[in-house]
Motif scaffolding. Structure first.
Motif, PDB file in Angstrom:
ATOM      1  N   THR A 105       0.997  -1.157   0.021  1.00 36.34           N
ATOM      2  CA  THR A 105      -0.104   0.057   0.103  1.00 36.34           C
ATOM      3  C   THR A 105       0.947   1.282  -0.008  1.00 36.34           C
ATOM      4  O   THR A 105       0.666   2.114  -0.783  1.00 36.34           O
ATOM      5  CB  THR A 105      -1.039   0.005   1.215  1.00 36.34           C
ATOM      6  OG1 THR A 105      -1.542  -0.988   1.246  1.00 36.34           O
ATOM      7  CG2 THR A 105      -1.893   1.027   0.994  1.00 36.34           C
ATOM      8  N   GLU A 106       1.806   1.141   0.940  1.00 38.42           N
ATOM      9  CA  GLU A 106       2.752   2.540   1.006  1.00 38.42           C
ATOM     10  C   GLU A 106       3.486   2.678  -0.402  1.00 38.42           C
ATOM     11  O   GLU A 106       3.790   3.633  -0.842  1.00 38.42           O
ATOM     12  CB  GLU A 106       3.788   2.264   1.916  1.00 38.42           C
ATOM     13  CG  GLU A 106       4.600   3.460   2.277  1.00 38.42           C
ATOM     14  CD  GLU A 106       3.778   4.643   2.766  1.00 38.42           C
ATOM     15  OE1 GLU A 106       4.774   5.585   3.102  1.00 38.42           O
ATOM     16  OE2 GLU A 106       2.754   4.793   3.030  1.00 38.42           O
ATOM     17  N   MET A 107       3.934   1.372  -0.863  1.00 39.04           N
ATOM     18  CA  MET A 107       4.755   1.547  -2.210  1.00 39.04           C
ATOM     19  C   MET A 107       4.162   2.027  -3.378  1.00 39.04           C
ATOM     20  O   MET A 107       4.528   3.017  -3.993  1.00 39.04           O
ATOM     21  CB  MET A 107       5.213   0.268  -2.531  1.00 39.04           C
ATOM     22  CG  MET A 107       6.084   0.143  -3.825  1.00 39.04           C
ATOM     23  SD  MET A 107       6.649  -1.550  -4.408  1.00 39.04           S
ATOM     24  CE  MET A 107       5.061  -2.093  -4.682  1.00 39.04           C
ATOM     25  N   TRP A 108       2.784   1.619  -3.523  1.00 39.21           N
ATOM     26  CA  TRP A 108       1.957   2.233  -4.702  1.00 39.21           C
ATOM     27  C   TRP A 108       1.484   3.748  -3.998  1.00 39.21           C
ATOM     28  O   TRP A 108       1.685   4.561  -5.035  1.00 39.21           O
ATOM     29  CB  TRP A 108       0.677   1.279  -4.776  1.00 39.21           C
ATOM     30  CG  TRP A 108       0.826   0.106  -5.470  1.00 39.21           C
ATOM     31  CD1 TRP A 108       0.909  -1.030  -5.034  1.00 39.21           C
ATOM     32  CD2 TRP A 108       1.575   0.097  -6.914  1.00 39.21           C
ATOM     33  NE1 TRP A 108       1.543  -1.967  -5.916  1.00 39.21           N
ATOM     34  CE2 TRP A 108       1.962  -1.302  -7.137  1.00 39.21           C
ATOM     35  CE3 TRP A 108       1.843   0.941  -7.804  1.00 39.21           C
ATOM     36  CZ2 TRP A 108       2.125  -1.752  -8.242  1.00 39.21           C
ATOM     37  CZ3 TRP A 108       2.440   0.704  -8.921  1.00 39.21           C
ATOM     38  CH2 TRP A 108       2.483  -0.625  -9.282  1.00 39.21           C
ATOM     39  N   GLU A 109       1.319   4.097  -2.967  1.00 46.02           N
ATOM     40  CA  GLU A 109       0.802   5.533  -2.410  1.00 46.02           C
ATOM     41  C   GLU A 109       2.103   6.334  -3.036  1.00 46.02           C
ATOM     42  O   GLU A 109       1.990   7.511  -3.307  1.00 46.02           O
ATOM     43  CB  GLU A 109       0.637   5.469  -1.091  1.00 46.02           C
ATOM     44  CG  GLU A 109       0.112   6.799  -0.727  1.00 46.02           C
ATOM     45  CD  GLU A 109       1.344   8.086  -0.221  1.00 46.02           C
ATOM     46  OE1 GLU A 109       1.013   9.279  -0.363  1.00 46.02           O
ATOM     47  OE2 GLU A 109       2.228   7.555   0.219  1.00 46.02           O
ATOM     48  N   ARG A 110       3.290   5.886  -2.461  1.00 45.40           N
ATOM     49  CA  ARG A 110       4.481   6.781  -2.842  1.00 45.40           C
ATOM     50  C   ARG A 110       4.757   6.624  -4.205  1.00 45.40           C
ATOM     51  O   ARG A 110       5.426   7.785  -4.766  1.00 45.40           O
ATOM     52  CB  ARG A 110       5.732   6.253  -2.183  1.00 45.40           C
ATOM     53  CG  ARG A 110       5.808   6.162  -0.624  1.00 45.40           C
ATOM     54  CD  ARG A 110       6.002   7.664   0.068  1.00 45.40           C
ATOM     55  NE  ARG A 110       4.750   8.374  -0.016  1.00 45.40           N
ATOM     56  CZ  ARG A 110       4.624   9.616   0.298  1.00 45.40           C
ATOM     57  NH1 ARG A 110       5.944  10.566   0.534  1.00 45.40           N
ATOM     58  NH2 ARG A 110       3.277  10.434   0.377  1.00 45.40           N
ATOM     59  N   PHE A 111       4.580   5.709  -5.083  1.00 42.26           N
ATOM     60  CA  PHE A 111       4.515   5.884  -6.544  1.00 42.26           C
ATOM     61  C   PHE A 111       3.735   6.753  -7.182  1.00 42.26           C
ATOM     62  O   PHE A 111       3.978   7.737  -7.903  1.00 42.26           O
ATOM     63  CB  PHE A 111       4.260   4.523  -7.082  1.00 42.26           C
ATOM     64  CG  PHE A 111       4.240   4.280  -8.491  1.00 42.26           C
ATOM     65  CD1 PHE A 111       5.362   3.801  -9.326  1.00 42.26           C
ATOM     66  CD2 PHE A 111       3.229   4.641  -9.460  1.00 42.26           C
ATOM     67  CE1 PHE A 111       5.367   3.593 -10.730  1.00 42.26           C
ATOM     68  CE2 PHE A 111       2.907   4.700 -10.670  1.00 42.26           C
ATOM     69  CZ  PHE A 111       4.185   4.281 -11.422  1.00 42.26           C
ATOM     70  N   SER A 112       2.530   7.036  -6.497  1.00 39.44           N
ATOM     71  CA  SER A 112       1.766   7.931  -7.122  1.00 39.44           C
ATOM     72  C   SER A 112       2.148   9.364  -6.572  1.00 39.44           C
ATOM     73  O   SER A 112       2.067  10.473  -7.455  1.00 39.44           O
ATOM     74  CB  SER A 112       0.109   7.755  -6.508  1.00 39.44           C
ATOM     75  OG  SER A 112       0.011   7.943  -5.198  1.00 39.44           O
ATOM     76  N   TRP A 113       2.549   9.669  -5.277  1.00 34.36           N
ATOM     77  CA  TRP A 113       2.995  10.822  -4.843  1.00 34.36           C
ATOM     78  C   TRP A 113       4.294  11.227  -5.580  1.00 34.36           C
ATOM     79  O   TRP A 113       4.476  12.427  -6.152  1.00 34.36           O
ATOM     80  CB  TRP A 113       3.160  10.995  -3.310  1.00 34.36           C
ATOM     81  CG  TRP A 113       4.296  11.695  -2.858  1.00 34.36           C
ATOM     82  CD1 TRP A 113       5.547  11.255  -2.350  1.00 34.36           C
ATOM     83  CD2 TRP A 113       4.065  13.144  -2.631  1.00 34.36           C
ATOM     84  NE1 TRP A 113       6.192  12.730  -2.007  1.00 34.36           N
ATOM     85  CE2 TRP A 113       5.363  13.518  -1.949  1.00 34.36           C
ATOM     86  CE3 TRP A 113       3.024  14.048  -2.790  1.00 34.36           C
ATOM     87  CZ2 TRP A 113       5.282  14.971  -1.660  1.00 34.36           C
ATOM     88  CZ3 TRP A 113       3.255  15.238  -2.438  1.00 34.36           C
ATOM     89  CH2 TRP A 113       4.361  15.876  -1.914  1.00 34.36           C
ATOM     90  N   TYR A 114       5.199  10.631  -5.933  1.00 32.59           N
ATOM     91  CA  TYR A 114       6.619  10.763  -6.524  1.00 32.59           C
ATOM     92  C   TYR A 114       6.470  10.960  -7.965  1.00 32.59           C
ATOM     93  O   TYR A 114       7.167  11.519  -8.665  1.00 32.59           O
ATOM     94  CB  TYR A 114       7.719   9.905  -6.098  1.00 32.59           C
ATOM     95  CG  TYR A 114       8.199  10.081  -4.560  1.00 32.59           C
ATOM     96  CD1 TYR A 114       9.162  11.156  -4.423  1.00 32.59           C
ATOM     97  CD2 TYR A 114       7.916   9.367  -3.291  1.00 32.59           C
ATOM     98  CE1 TYR A 114       9.601  11.382  -3.321  1.00 32.59           C
ATOM     99  CE2 TYR A 114       8.479   9.828  -2.272  1.00 32.59           C
ATOM    100  CZ  TYR A 114       9.206  10.701  -2.111  1.00 32.59           C
ATOM    101  OH  TYR A 114       9.846  10.900  -0.815  1.00 32.59           O
TER     102      TYR A 114
END
Length: 492
Positions: A21-30
């Motif tokens: 979840t965090e990996m994909w959220e950070r993918f979207s953010w970065y």
């Protein structure tokens, strides 16, 4: 809480759910972060907003600042209303809506501002609470496995941060900005899908708020929120009616508000009647020095998605070992170096023990971040109106990572150590305000480009950081005494 049976690299399987979840959220953010400034500065003919680079830098700075600032109310909402688990879901859902709004291929900027507002709101709900859930996967006494679990969790953060600029930057090339925003939305959607799918592995972690609001408290909160929204809308409407409301001036107003927040926080803690002991007050006064140092550090460090991104686009030969890259790809250098050097610095701090104090680590970080901008000044002078090798930016990001690893994890640790007993659960939010202050002020430094040359701009910020670092070195012994850090002799 332990996970029986199935494990994730020796940890509760729920960690795999939160990791992804965090990996994909950070993918979207970065991913968004890697193209936002250049999208805003691109002309309408190139499907951008047509803002100046200075205004685009200010907007990106405010955007990053608000992301960290809303973590405070986001944590409170989880504790008192939704619970961490639902806060993460609804936060991710709102973030996805924000990226979808940005991806709508229309010329009106309305959907851009709406999208950024939704992403800020959603991140405030998701970001602080997903970390809380990671900690709750383990029994209170299992500190070793919890620390190792957080290390894996932050690997997910940097994996998302590394791949996002490469993927989104490539797809957004050729003025296909909205395609890049769409990919960020898809990334967040994938994170939500696997979060729901893997929810059973969380075994009830974060399902209920710690201290749910009573009915009377909910009514009072509703009235307060309604009043706040109404007053804000009224103030903005009145400002707009004067004909003086612009994006540029709005960023200045938000920066002023953000600068006031830590002053109010520290005055409330130190001057209020909260039962602080004299030792706690002394430690908090020492912490203010570290807070200011951190804000100066982030002021420079978080210019990566704006000032340095513009330099990559306008003044570098975008080729690595003969392979063409996009300007956004340069944003992947930082997380790559973090993944490489985190184990090195973790080992180094263990070996040094208390022989190097926290103020000295912060001072080192400031000097290093200053030196990185000395390198930028040289690169800018060599580039002039032309271009230099992108390896100059590789060197800058490498130097900056050394500073980050000396300050960021150490700052989190010292914040929990120096926090007064009455504020143990809230001081990490105060630490993140230092990032907010740094981002907001850093965004405004773009205005210096109107009166300074490019090399002079970098040298001025470098001088601020180096002078602040040297001052911190000079007062390190005094601050160490105020913090009650014990010195370990070099020879045993």
């Amino acid at each position: 809480m332990r996970e029986g049976g199935r494990t994730f690299l020796g940890h509760p399987w729920g960690l795999a759910t939160l990791f992804c979840t965090e990996m994909w959220e950070r993918f979207s953010w970065y991913g968004l972060r890697a193209i936002l400034a250049t999208f805003m500065a691109a002309s309408p003919a190139h499907q951008g907003l047509g803002l100046s680079q200075e205004t685009s830098q200010a907007v990106v700075g405010i955007y990053g600042a608000l992301i960290y600032l809303v973590a405070l109310p986001g944590g409170w909402i989880a504790d008192r209303i939704l619970g961490a688990r639902r806060s993460v879901f609804w936060g991710g859902f709102v973030i996805m809506l924000g990226h979808i709004s940005l991806a709508i291929p229309v010329t009106s900027p309305f959907f851009v501002w709406l999208g950024l507002l939704l992403i800020i709101t959603g991140t405030g709900l998701l970001k602080p609470n997903i970390s809380v859930m990671v900690g709750r996967l383990y029994p209170d006494e299992d500190d070793g496995r919890r620390d190792a679990g957080f290390s894996l969790f932050y690997l997910g953060v940097n994996l998302g941060a590394f791949f996002a600029p490469i993927v989104v930057g490539h797809l957004a090339a050729g003025d296909r900005w909205h395609l890049g925003f769409s990919v960020a939305a898809i990334g967040m959607a994938l994170g939500l899908i696997q979060y729901v799918w893997g929810g059973r592995a969380l075994r009830g972690v974060g399902e209920r708020p710690g201290l749910r609001l009573s009915r009377g408290e909910r009514h009072r909160l509703g009235r307060l929120v309604t009043l706040g929204v109404a007053l804000t809308a009224l103030a903005l409407g009145a400002w707009a009616a004067t004909g003086t409301l612009t994006v540029d001036r709005f960023t200045v107003a938000i920066t002023v508000v953000i600068l006031i927040v830590p002053v109010v926080c520290f005055c409330f803690i130190l001057l209020g009647g909260h039962g602080l002991s004299e030792d706690e007050r002394v430690r908090m006064r020492a912490y203010i020095w570290l807070f200011v140092a951190a804000a100066v550090f982030w002021m420079i460090y978080d210019l990566a998605p704006s000032k340095l991104l513009f330099f990559a686009a306008d003044h570098t030969d975008l080729s690595l070992a003969g392979i063409p890259i996009q300007a956004a790809t340069t944003q992947a250098f930082n997380p790559l170096f973090i993944m490489v050097f985190v184990p090195v610095f973790a080992t180094l701090w263990v070996r040094l023990g208390t022989r190097v104090s926290t103020p000295q680590k912060f001072a080192f970080a400031l000097v290093v971040i200053g030196l990185s901008f000395v390198v930028m000044a040289v690169a800018a002078a060599l580039a002039g109106p032309g271009r230099v090798s992108v390896w100059w930016l590789v060197a800058v990001y490498l130097i900056q990572v050394f500073g980050e690893l000396a300050l960021s994890p150490v700052g989190l640790s010292v914040t929990t150590k120096l926090a007064p007993e009455a504020y143990k659960g809230q001081m990490l939010g105060v630490w993140f305000i230092s990032v907010s202050v740094g981002d907001a002020v850093g965004g405004q430094t773009g205005r210096l480009g109107r009166v300074l040359s490019e090399p002079a701009y970098y040298l001025l910020l470098a001088a601020v950081a180096v002078v602040a670092g040297l001052a911190l070195f000079a007062f390190a012994r005094r601050l160490r005494a105020m913090m009650a850090e014990h010195h370990e002799p070099l020879m045993r």
